[in-house]
Design a protein around this motif. Structure first.
Motif, PDB file in Angstrom:
ATOM      1  N   ARG A 196       0.855  -1.308   0.199  1.00 58.71           N
ATOM      2  CA  ARG A 196      -0.093   0.168  -0.128  1.00 58.71           C
ATOM      3  C   ARG A 196       0.701   1.359  -0.093  1.00 58.71           C
ATOM      4  O   ARG A 196       0.603   2.406  -0.670  1.00 58.71           O
ATOM      5  N   TYR A 197       1.951   1.085   0.712  1.00 67.81           N
ATOM      6  CA  TYR A 197       2.800   2.333   0.828  1.00 67.81           C
ATOM      7  C   TYR A 197       3.578   2.499  -0.409  1.00 67.81           C
ATOM      8  O   TYR A 197       3.681   3.584  -0.806  1.00 67.81           O
TER       9      TYR A 197
ATOM     10  N   ARG B 223       2.771   1.474  -3.216  1.00 69.74           N
ATOM     11  CA  ARG B 223       1.765   1.705  -4.498  1.00 69.74           C
ATOM     12  C   ARG B 223       1.312   3.133  -4.312  1.00 69.74           C
ATOM     13  O   ARG B 223       1.299   4.024  -5.345  1.00 69.74           O
ATOM     14  N   ALA B 224       1.191   3.874  -3.242  1.00 69.57           N
ATOM     15  CA  ALA B 224       0.990   5.246  -3.053  1.00 69.57           C
ATOM     16  C   ALA B 224       2.303   6.152  -3.518  1.00 69.57           C
ATOM     17  O   ALA B 224       1.980   7.196  -4.097  1.00 69.57           O
TER      18      ALA B 224
ATOM     19  N   LYS C 163       2.341   6.122  -7.354  1.00 66.00           N
ATOM     20  CA  LYS C 163       1.314   6.909  -7.936  1.00 66.00           C
ATOM     21  C   LYS C 163       1.974   8.268  -7.695  1.00 66.00           C
ATOM     22  O   LYS C 163       1.653   9.082  -8.616  1.00 66.00           O
ATOM     23  N   SER C 164       2.320   8.636  -6.565  1.00 67.70           N
ATOM     24  CA  SER C 164       2.759  10.088  -6.277  1.00 67.70           C
ATOM     25  C   SER C 164       4.130  10.427  -7.151  1.00 67.70           C
ATOM     26  O   SER C 164       3.996  11.505  -7.924  1.00 67.70           O
TER      27      SER C 164
END
Length: 178
Positions: free
Chosen positions: A9-10, A12-13, A16-17
């Motif tokens: 999750r971290y 992927r974030a 994305k950023s």
């Protein structure tokens, strides 16, 4: 919660950023350096996991492990991870980012093992062959292993071609034993 789920999750974030800010390549290099730091210095993990160590010290240590000049987003990411108390799984986050980045950019890891060093032209020829077969980009690693006597071993994705003299001799020996 599961370490794998959290780290993905971290990661992927972060991806994305980084993609939105056009920093994904720089962050990729930073995460590779960080992941390699964990491998090269096994004490890093135990030090980061030490509850007696101040958060600011952990952050500085992780930033040092990221490299000499980390991307701004990498710096902010490390700060966020430490602030949220998730620094114990930073290695998993870095590896997850690397995997997600490679998947997004269609990058395949390849490895060429030879008995002696090969010239750049030969390495490029092998890289081109792998790229044409996989329809992707290849991160190529060459390795010299005199134990294979001659020939080469080519590995990428789940494929392995062993054209080494050592394996040929082993095949002949096995045939003679029968």
């Amino acid at each position: 919660m599961d370490i794998g789920v959290i780290s993905v999750r971290y990661a992927r974030a972060l991806l994305k950023s980084a993609t939105a800010q056009k920093q994904e390549d720089a962050v990729y290099k930073d995460m590779q350096t960080l992941a390699e730091s964990y491998v090269q210095v096994p004490q890093l993990r135990t030090t980061i996991n030490n509850p007696m160590l101040a958060a600011k010290t952990k952050e500085e240590l992780l930033l040092t492990a990221v490299g000499k000049k980390p991307a701004d987003l990498s710096r902010r990411f490390v700060s966020l991870v430490v602030e949220e108390g998730r620094e114990a799984i930073m290695q998993f986050m870095a590896n997850s980012y690397i995997s997600l980045y490679r998947q997004q950019k269609n990058i395949i890891r390849g490895r060429l093992i030879t008995a002696t060093a090969v010239d750049d032209a030969t390495e490029q020829k092998m890289r081109t062959m792998v790229e044409s077969r996989t329809k992707g980009n290849v991160e190529f690693q060459t390795e010299v292993n005199p134990d294979i006597i001659g020939g080469f071993i080519l590995e990428y994705d789940t494929y392995r071609m062993d054209a080494s003299v050592k394996s040929k001799l082993q095949t002949i020996l096995n045939t003679l034993k029968k």
